[in-house]
Design a protein around this motif. Structure first.
Motif, PDB file in Angstrom:
ATOM      1  N   ALA A  47      18.455  43.645  32.313  1.00 21.38           N
ATOM      2  CA  ALA A  47      19.482  44.574  32.684  1.00 21.38           C
ATOM      3  C   ALA A  47      20.711  43.873  32.754  1.00 21.38           C
ATOM      4  O   ALA A  47      20.904  42.817  33.554  1.00 21.38           O
ATOM      5  N   VAL A  48      21.831  44.025  32.101  1.00 20.69           N
ATOM      6  CA  VAL A  48      23.151  43.340  31.979  1.00 20.69           C
ATOM      7  C   VAL A  48      24.044  44.217  32.305  1.00 20.69           C
ATOM      8  O   VAL A  48      24.122  45.432  32.020  1.00 20.69           O
ATOM      9  N   GLY A  49      25.128  43.758  33.160  1.00 18.82           N
ATOM     10  CA  GLY A  49      26.426  44.640  33.578  1.00 18.82           C
ATOM     11  C   GLY A  49      27.489  44.198  32.922  1.00 18.82           C
ATOM     12  O   GLY A  49      27.806  43.271  32.048  1.00 18.82           O
ATOM     13  N   LEU A  50      28.329  45.344  32.847  1.00 20.46           N
ATOM     14  CA  LEU A  50      29.708  45.313  32.208  1.00 20.46           C
ATOM     15  C   LEU A  50      30.805  45.866  33.118  1.00 20.46           C
ATOM     16  O   LEU A  50      30.507  46.685  33.525  1.00 20.46           O
ATOM     17  N   VAL A  51      31.662  45.043  33.957  1.00 24.88           N
ATOM     18  CA  VAL A  51      32.608  45.418  34.840  1.00 24.88           C
ATOM     19  C   VAL A  51      33.928  44.932  34.105  1.00 24.88           C
ATOM     20  O   VAL A  51      34.150  44.089  33.385  1.00 24.88           O
ATOM     21  N   GLY A  52      35.017  45.843  34.442  1.00 25.42           N
ATOM     22  CA  GLY A  52      36.479  45.585  34.323  1.00 25.42           C
ATOM     23  C   GLY A  52      37.166  46.800  34.867  1.00 25.42           C
ATOM     24  O   GLY A  52      36.807  47.692  35.025  1.00 25.42           O
ATOM     25  N   GLU A  53      38.353  46.205  34.963  1.00 24.14           N
ATOM     26  CA  GLU A  53      39.530  47.303  35.339  1.00 24.14           C
ATOM     27  C   GLU A  53      39.399  48.518  34.481  1.00 24.14           C
ATOM     28  O   GLU A  53      39.122  48.438  33.202  1.00 24.14           O
ATOM     29  N   SER A  54      40.070  49.765  34.620  1.00 24.61           N
ATOM     30  CA  SER A  54      40.290  50.751  33.566  1.00 24.61           C
ATOM     31  C   SER A  54      41.383  50.525  32.618  1.00 24.61           C
ATOM     32  O   SER A  54      42.257  49.726  33.287  1.00 24.61           O
ATOM     33  N   GLY A  55      40.907  50.788  31.624  1.00 21.42           N
ATOM     34  CA  GLY A  55      41.518  50.297  30.382  1.00 21.42           C
ATOM     35  C   GLY A  55      41.421  49.187  29.759  1.00 21.42           C
ATOM     36  O   GLY A  55      41.980  48.676  28.836  1.00 21.42           O
ATOM     37  N   ALA A  56      40.221  48.631  30.324  1.00 21.61           N
ATOM     38  CA  ALA A  56      39.956  47.093  29.901  1.00 21.61           C
ATOM     39  C   ALA A  56      39.342  47.218  28.350  1.00 21.61           C
ATOM     40  O   ALA A  56      39.040  46.292  27.826  1.00 21.61           O
ATOM     41  N   GLY A  57      38.493  48.374  28.071  1.00 18.48           N
ATOM     42  CA  GLY A  57      37.887  48.533  26.845  1.00 18.48           C
ATOM     43  C   GLY A  57      36.349  48.882  26.992  1.00 18.48           C
ATOM     44  O   GLY A  57      35.608  48.890  25.950  1.00 18.48           O
ATOM     45  N   LYS A  58      36.029  49.216  28.268  1.00 19.58           N
ATOM     46  CA  LYS A  58      34.545  49.585  28.501  1.00 19.58           C
ATOM     47  C   LYS A  58      34.086  50.775  27.920  1.00 19.58           C
ATOM     48  O   LYS A  58      33.006  50.704  27.295  1.00 19.58           O
ATOM     49  N   THR A  59      34.959  51.701  27.679  1.00 17.52           N
ATOM     50  CA  THR A  59      34.450  52.966  26.931  1.00 17.52           C
ATOM     51  C   THR A  59      34.354  52.859  25.607  1.00 17.52           C
ATOM     52  O   THR A  59      33.416  53.305  25.173  1.00 17.52           O
ATOM     53  N   THR A  60      35.374  52.230  24.831  1.00  9.99           N
ATOM     54  CA  THR A  60      35.262  51.819  23.471  1.00  9.99           C
ATOM     55  C   THR A  60      33.962  50.806  23.096  1.00  9.99           C
ATOM     56  O   THR A  60      33.369  50.983  22.230  1.00  9.99           O
ATOM     57  N   LEU A  61      33.854  49.840  24.161  1.00 10.12           N
ATOM     58  CA  LEU A  61      32.659  49.121  23.838  1.00 10.12           C
ATOM     59  C   LEU A  61      31.366  49.912  23.828  1.00 10.12           C
ATOM     60  O   LEU A  61      30.356  49.776  22.961  1.00 10.12           O
ATOM     61  N   THR A  62      31.400  50.842  24.900  1.00  6.78           N
ATOM     62  CA  THR A  62      30.217  51.671  25.046  1.00  6.78           C
ATOM     63  C   THR A  62      29.842  52.646  23.724  1.00  6.78           C
ATOM     64  O   THR A  62      28.724  52.707  23.253  1.00  6.78           O
ATOM     65  N   ARG A  63      31.009  53.114  23.136  1.00 10.70           N
ATOM     66  CA  ARG A  63      30.918  54.067  22.014  1.00 10.70           C
ATOM     67  C   ARG A  63      30.454  53.183  20.782  1.00 10.70           C
ATOM     68  O   ARG A  63      29.653  53.620  19.882  1.00 10.70           O
ATOM     69  N   ILE A  64      30.699  52.098  20.568  1.00 15.44           N
ATOM     70  CA  ILE A  64      30.334  51.327  19.605  1.00 15.44           C
ATOM     71  C   ILE A  64      28.817  50.683  19.971  1.00 15.44           C
ATOM     72  O   ILE A  64      28.257  50.685  18.893  1.00 15.44           O
ATOM     73  N   LEU A  65      28.347  50.490  21.127  1.00 16.55           N
ATOM     74  CA  LEU A  65      27.080  50.125  21.473  1.00 16.55           C
ATOM     75  C   LEU A  65      26.092  50.899  21.151  1.00 16.55           C
ATOM     76  O   LEU A  65      25.090  51.107  20.701  1.00 16.55           O
ATOM     77  N   THR A  66      26.657  52.467  21.322  1.00 13.73           N
ATOM     78  CA  THR A  66      25.620  53.518  21.059  1.00 13.73           C
ATOM     79  C   THR A  66      25.806  54.216  19.625  1.00 13.73           C
ATOM     80  O   THR A  66      25.098  55.155  19.486  1.00 13.73           O
ATOM     81  N   GLY A  67      26.460  53.558  18.821  1.00 14.34           N
ATOM     82  CA  GLY A  67      26.856  54.079  17.591  1.00 14.34           C
ATOM     83  C   GLY A  67      27.599  55.223  17.183  1.00 14.34           C
ATOM     84  O   GLY A  67      27.670  55.830  16.186  1.00 14.34           O
ATOM     85  N   MET A  68      28.469  55.513  18.348  1.00 15.62           N
ATOM     86  CA  MET A  68      29.398  56.714  17.970  1.00 15.62           C
ATOM     87  C   MET A  68      30.680  56.311  17.308  1.00 15.62           C
ATOM     88  O   MET A  68      31.167  57.120  16.672  1.00 15.62           O
ATOM     89  N   GLU A  69      30.997  55.049  17.312  1.00 16.18           N
ATOM     90  CA  GLU A  69      31.987  54.459  16.666  1.00 16.18           C
ATOM     91  C   GLU A  69      31.639  53.442  15.621  1.00 16.18           C
ATOM     92  O   GLU A  69      30.773  52.560  16.121  1.00 16.18           O
ATOM     93  N   ARG A  70      32.423  53.095  14.586  1.00 21.13           N
ATOM     94  CA  ARG A  70      31.893  51.989  13.773  1.00 21.13           C
ATOM     95  C   ARG A  70      33.165  50.913  13.984  1.00 21.13           C
ATOM     96  O   ARG A  70      34.168  51.230  13.818  1.00 21.13           O
ATOM     97  N   PRO A  71      32.564  49.531  14.138  1.00 25.67           N
ATOM     98  CA  PRO A  71      33.751  48.612  14.520  1.00 25.67           C
ATOM     99  C   PRO A  71      34.555  48.372  13.606  1.00 25.67           C
ATOM    100  O   PRO A  71      34.138  48.433  12.491  1.00 25.67           O
TER     101      PRO A  71
END
Length: 272
Positions: A47-71
């Motif tokens: 289990a790995v964690g990802l933390v950061g302030e709002s606007g840091a890029g967590k949502t975009t990173l999540t979309r790429i992790l799940t294949g919803m976006e191509r980097p």
């Protein structure tokens, strides 16, 4: 002698930018870089964690992790293979193997759909064959729910039970990685521990890889064994949660730790 495990899901030097609207009719369009050279990975049974302030890029990173976006640049590797260089069969396997648990189960479950039908949806949409009834009963046992739940509607459950149902739906395709985005922030504090313990048990029992995204540092420290801190689209610090949150080195990590609201700091008027 330590054995180095190969990551199950990994981002390698991932960069993602978006074009901004023109500021004038014939002027050029500028771009905004959301992720800049991101390296991130999770292994089976970890289990790995990802933390950061709002606007840091967590949502975009999540979309790429799940294949919803191509980097725009870099690689998304699943089980040692580049996702976007693989064929259709491998991408289908990826979609079955990487599932999400969202923040608010009340908004992610159709209020008109009985729970049994909701649990069938992933199997139908991903065209997974087999004994669906047996799979549903198996997953209900894994998340600690009674089979009587199958004939009921979402509004008949508490928030904690609904999050268990959301986790059960994510488990239906028999995934290898769960990406949990703020999975307990909408729950009462008394219920949060139950859901967190469930996730920890699933990681150990099923050897799942869990990516846990949250703002609450205590929740992240309890659930994960390794944490990445993201700030302005970059991973600025990685380490064990206890060490990271007690001796932060990066300014972004120190800001997160300093913003934690405690009883003592709240009474003293120094928190936040």
């Amino acid at each position: 002698m330590t054995i180095e495990r190969r990551p199950l899901l990994a981002l390698r030097d991932v960069t993602q930018s978006y074009q901004l609207p023109r500021t004038s009719l014939f002027g050029p369009r500028s771009s905004f870089t959301v992720l800049d050279g991101i390296d991130f990975d999770v292994c089976a049974g970890e289990a790995v964690g990802l933390v950061g302030e709002s606007g840091a890029g967590k949502t975009t990173l999540t979309r790429i992790l799940t294949g919803m976006e191509r980097p725009q640049r870099g690689q998304v590797e699943f089980d040692g293979q580049d996702l976007w260089a693989a064929g259709a069969a491998e991408r289908t396997r990826f979609r079955r193997s990487v599932q999400m648990v969202l923040q608010n189960p009340r908004s992610s479950l159709d209020p008109r759909m009985r729970i049994g039908t909701a649990l069938l949806e992933p199997l139908r949409s991903l065209r997974i064959e087999g004994n669906h009834t047996r799979r549903i009963h198996e997953v209900l046992d894994q998340v600690g729910l009674d089979r009587s739940a199958l004939g009921r509607f979402p509004h008949e459950f508490s928030g904690g039970q609904l999050q268990r149902i959301a986790i059960a739906r994510a488990l239906m395709p028999n995934p290898r990685v769960l990406v949990a985005d703020e999975p307990v922030s909408a729950l009462d504090v008394s219920i949060q521990a139950q859901v967190l313990n469930l996730l920890k048990d699933l990681v150990q029992d099923l050897q799942l890889g869990l990516v846990f995204i949250a703002h609450d540092l205590s929740v992240v420290a309890y659930t994960t064994s390794r944490v990445s801190v993201i700030a302005a689209g970059r991973i600025v610090e990685v380490g064990r949660p206890v060490e990271l949150f007690t001796r932060p080195a990066a300014p972004a990590t120190r800001n997160l730790v300093d913003a934690v609201l405690t009883v003592e700091s709240g009474l003293a008027g120094t928190a936040l």
